[in-house]
Design a protein around this motif. Structure first.
Motif, mmCIF file in Angstrom:
data_model
loop_
_atom_site.group_PDB
_atom_site.id
_atom_site.type_symbol
_atom_site.label_atom_id
_atom_site.label_comp_id
_atom_site.label_asym_id
_atom_site.label_seq_id
_atom_site.Cartn_x
_atom_site.Cartn_y
_atom_site.Cartn_z
ATOM 1 N N THR A 27 74.094 55.780 43.264
ATOM 2 C CA THR A 27 72.656 55.655 43.062
ATOM 3 C C THR A 27 72.371 55.419 41.589
ATOM 4 O O THR A 27 73.179 55.752 40.722
ATOM 5 C CB THR A 27 71.898 56.915 43.507
ATOM 6 N N ILE A 28 71.198 54.880 41.303
ATOM 7 C CA ILE A 28 70.799 54.659 39.918
ATOM 8 C C ILE A 28 70.651 55.993 39.199
ATOM 9 O O ILE A 28 71.072 56.149 38.053
ATOM 10 C CB ILE A 28 69.490 53.846 39.877
ATOM 11 N N ALA B 138 73.081 50.059 32.157
ATOM 12 C CA ALA B 138 72.974 48.951 33.092
ATOM 13 C C ALA B 138 71.514 48.558 33.289
ATOM 14 O O ALA B 138 70.603 49.374 33.166
ATOM 15 C CB ALA B 138 73.592 49.335 34.434
ATOM 16 N N GLN B 139 71.315 47.278 33.590
ATOM 17 C CA GLN B 139 69.975 46.755 33.810
ATOM 18 C C GLN B 139 69.252 47.527 34.917
ATOM 19 O O GLN B 139 68.062 47.825 34.815
ATOM 20 C CB GLN B 139 70.082 45.277 34.186
ATOM 21 N N CYS B 140 69.960 47.901 35.977
ATOM 22 C CA CYS B 140 69.321 48.631 37.077
ATOM 23 C C CYS B 140 68.821 49.994 36.624
ATOM 24 O O CYS B 140 67.800 50.487 37.116
ATOM 25 C CB CYS B 140 70.287 48.774 38.253
ATOM 26 N N VAL B 141 69.514 50.622 35.672
ATOM 27 C CA VAL B 141 69.070 51.917 35.155
ATOM 28 C C VAL B 141 67.795 51.755 34.342
ATOM 29 O O VAL B 141 66.836 52.522 34.496
ATOM 30 C CB VAL B 141 70.183 52.573 34.312
ATOM 31 N N GLN C 227 74.760 43.233 34.843
ATOM 32 C CA GLN C 227 74.071 44.459 34.445
ATOM 33 C C GLN C 227 73.759 44.518 32.954
ATOM 34 O O GLN C 227 73.101 45.449 32.502
ATOM 35 C CB GLN C 227 74.915 45.684 34.828
ATOM 36 N N ILE C 228 74.238 43.560 32.171
ATOM 37 C CA ILE C 228 73.943 43.553 30.742
ATOM 38 C C ILE C 228 72.520 43.073 30.543
ATOM 39 O O ILE C 228 72.176 41.955 30.908
ATOM 40 C CB ILE C 228 74.946 42.674 29.970
ATOM 41 N N HIS C 229 71.695 43.939 29.987
ATOM 42 C CA HIS C 229 70.259 43.696 29.911
ATOM 43 C C HIS C 229 69.942 42.728 28.779
ATOM 44 O O HIS C 229 70.329 42.939 27.640
ATOM 45 C CB HIS C 229 69.534 45.018 29.669
ATOM 46 N N ALA D 96 73.244 50.192 41.711
ATOM 47 C CA ALA D 96 74.215 50.936 40.905
ATOM 48 C C ALA D 96 75.619 50.402 41.146
ATOM 49 O O ALA D 96 75.904 49.758 42.154
ATOM 50 C CB ALA D 96 74.143 52.419 41.265
ATOM 51 N N PHE D 97 76.509 50.682 40.195
ATOM 52 C CA PHE D 97 77.902 50.270 40.343
ATOM 53 C C PHE D 97 78.520 50.960 41.562
ATOM 54 O O PHE D 97 78.358 52.161 41.769
ATOM 55 C CB PHE D 97 78.709 50.629 39.099
ATOM 56 N N SER D 98 79.245 50.201 42.355
ATOM 57 C CA SER D 98 79.815 50.717 43.594
ATOM 58 C C SER D 98 81.026 51.604 43.324
ATOM 59 O O SER D 98 81.589 51.613 42.238
ATOM 60 C CB SER D 98 80.230 49.552 44.494
#
Length: 630
Positions: free
Chosen positions: A279-280, A608-611, A178-180, A9-11
């Motif tokens: 966190t995500i 975001a890609q992580c999401v 993070q760009i999917h 996730a973004f800090s």
């Protein structure tokens, strides 16, 4: 090894607003005369003409003749633009203007998705100051400012009909990671046009098969037919998002009306419980709340919802400490505040048990009315009183549904979205869908006429905003407030329970001490629903894979969690899911619908890609393999 930005996730800090000094420097740098703005418009016009992105007979043909004729296959697909320096949004406004001119001359002008990276967002007043220098863009700049987001790190989707702006507020390197990347444009990358930066080269690092882009529903000349099973908030928002992208959607609901399950409450809160570290899940819920509030403004009359604010009360020392830790993450005050008890009571217009976190833009909504509005605006078909007995993929990879009820028979669709909450497990016997049903009961309590009035016998006092602690309380509508909800793990009883009513009155008095002593006679009704919850409390959103093939193909994960596979994920073509939203469906289902629709349409994602990875419906199969549970 340094962790990849794409996997986390973004800090913190979350607040990215430009300081006055930085804002002043940006304003000075971005100042342009109307003549310079017109010159930039001509430059952008040339960029898009060179990209052959417009169909024949667009507004641009006059200057370039047949050279502007785009490949016919592009006519109805979405054009993707990546702007690596948003600034004050000038290039977006000019591109939007270009699109409107093209649409005036040709209805086949493709929709536009414009992703823009903004490292330090300007305050709204400073943005307005700059925009006043560009009178030729006044109408568009006013619309942009109307949806301009708070300066919170992360993704923000702004919706202007056929033109959508996704602002990624983050440091450039993190944002790009993070760009999917979807399966669009085999061999040519994700974006059609790159502005204010070099073309992004593909990431050559190894990516596990279950995190690689997959190709959405195959394009064809005719609209792709999609069946959505379930017409609650998940199904209806998915229908809305898919219909915007040209899909031919049919909602299939076994009940007699929309939102006949857990989505049918008359008043439900829009609430994101924020973690005290990045966190995500926290990032997803934060953006989900923002997305839902924006969608409400565009889709539903304020008769059925209110952005009255929401207060999360800190009723113990532990909760105070956790909320203070959240405040240290530095969210903008326009989005999140800490209120002591006197300040909180002033907003609530009633005595409270504590102060806590205040979300100024949150509130409540009649979820049943919202579902009705979104369905109407989607133009989707609706088959009520119809149960899906089975679904099976045929040899052409289409899906055949066997239906019973008002639409009894066999029907074939290009794709299916399973959005029927806990019943998803019944439809997919070959898949282990990890959903658990948790019963919840909401009680409707009669209130005094005025919030500050003394409690009459058998009536409650109503707060002026939504309150939540172990449960929630809404402001009264038409003399009735909602309080809930119970959380019963071990019962499937669909009937109203007096014990749950009594427990809800306890929740009411917990946050509003003046309502202590109310009896069951103050309750004039209620509603029972069953939340669908996953083991990690995040929903299942995306394309389903063939579980037996996953277990076989990736068996080496049992010995080596870092094994690098050349094999692709064995996805089930055309089978998707949007389910498992638990008690947060009003802020997670609409954003999840956008994620799913973008995946199916091969568009860049609004998160975001992580999401997206954190919501993948196949994640539990992979986890079980790594943990040697299967």
């Amino acid at each position: 090894m340094k962790a990849s930005h794409a996997k986390k996730a973004f800090s913190d800090p979350q607040n990215l607003a430009a300081t006055p000094e930085v804002a002043a420097a940006l304003i000075a740098k971005l100042q342009l005369t109307p003549l310079e703005v017109d010159q930039r418009f001509k430059e952008l016009e040339a960029v898009f003409l060179d990209s052959y992105l417009f169909p024949r007979s667009s507004a641009l043909d006059a200057s370039v003749g047949d050279a502007s004729v785009a490949d016919s296959s592009l006519a109805m697909t979405t054009v993707e633009v990546l702007d690596q320096t948003f600034g004050a949004g000038l290039d977006f406004l000019l591109t939007w203007k270009l699109w409107l001119q093209a649409e005036e001359h040709n209805s086949q002008t493709p929709p536009l998705r414009y992703l823009a990276i903004c490292e330090q967002p300007l305050p709204l007043d400073d943005l307005k100051q700059l925009h006043q220098n560009w009178p030729q863009l006044e109408g568009l700049s006013l619309q942009l400012r109307g949806q301009y987001p708070d300066a919170i790190k992360g993704f923000h989707q702004l919706d202007f009909g056929s033109v959508k702006l996704i602002m990624v507020q983050a440091e450039s390197e993190q944002a790009l990671a993070q760009i999917h990347i979807t399966g669009k444009g085999q061999g040519k990358g994700q974006f059609d046009v790159f502005l204010n930066g070099l073309e992004r080269t593909p990431n050559t690092a190894y990516t596990p098969p279950w995190q690689r882009p997959f190709t959405g529903v195959t394009a064809s000349k005719e609209p792709r037919k999609v069946a959505i099973i379930g017409a609650g908030i998940s199904g209806v928002t998915t229908a809305y998002s898919l219909s915007q992208r040209g899909f031919d959607v049919t909602l299939i609901e076994q009940g007699s009306m929309l939102a006949s399950g857990a989505s049918g409450n008359r008043q439900a809160m829009l609430y994101a419980k924020l973690p005290d570290n990045p966190t995500i899940a926290g990032q997803f819920h934060q953006q989900g709340l923002q997305h839902s509030m924006g969608l409400l403004k565009r889709s539903l009359s304020t008769e059925y919802w209110q952005a009255c604010g929401l207060l999360q009360l800190a009723t113990s020392d532990k909760q105070v400490a956790q909320m203070q830790a959240v405040m240290k993450r530095q969210y903008p005050a326009s989005w999140l505040q800490w209120l002591d008890q006197p300040a909180a009571e002033k907003l609530a217009q009633l005595p409270l048990s504590a102060g806590g976190l205040y979300f100024p833009h949150s509130g409540w909504v009649s979820s049943a009315d919202w579902c009705e509005a979104l369905y109407t605006q989607s133009g989707a078909g609706l088959w009520l009183n119809t149960k899906v007995e089975s679904l099976q993929q045929n040899q052409t990879q289409h899906w055949q549904l066997k239906l019973n009820g008002d639409y009894t028979g066999l029907y074939t669709f290009d794709a299916v979205v399973v959005a029927n909450a806990n019943s998803a497990q019944d439809l997919l016997p070959g898949q282990s869908i990890p959903l658990k049903a948790i019963r919840g009961q909401v009680s409707y309590v009669e209130t005094a006429e005025e919030p500050s009035a003394k409690t009459c016998v058998g009536t409650a006092q109503s707060p002026a905003l939504v309150l939540c602690a172990t449960g929630y309380v809404t402001p009264a509508q038409h003399g009735v407030l909602a309080v809930g909800a119970s959380y019963n793990l071990h019962t499937a009883d669909t009937q109203l329970s007096n014990q749950d009513h009594a427990d809800n009155l306890g929740r009411l008095s917990e946050v509003l001490p003046s309502n202590k002593g109310l009896g069951i006679g103050s309750i004039i009704g209620g509603r029972v629903g069953f939340r669908a919850v996953t083991p990690d409390y995040l929903p299942l959103v995306g394309q389903l894979a063939d579980e037996s093939k996953v277990l076989d193909r990736f068996a080496k994960l049992r010995q080596d969690a870092n094994y690098k596979f050349a094999d692709a994920m064995p996805y089930l073509a055309g089978l998707y899911i949007n389910a498992g939203h638990g008690s947060k469906g009003l802020i997670t289902a609409p954003l999840s619908a956008e994620i799913l629709a973008c995946q199916m349409a091969n568009q860049s994602l609004p998160v975001a890609q992580c999401v997206a990875w954190g919501l993948d419906p196949n994640r539990f199969i992979i986890r079980d393999l790594i943990r040697r549970k299967r």
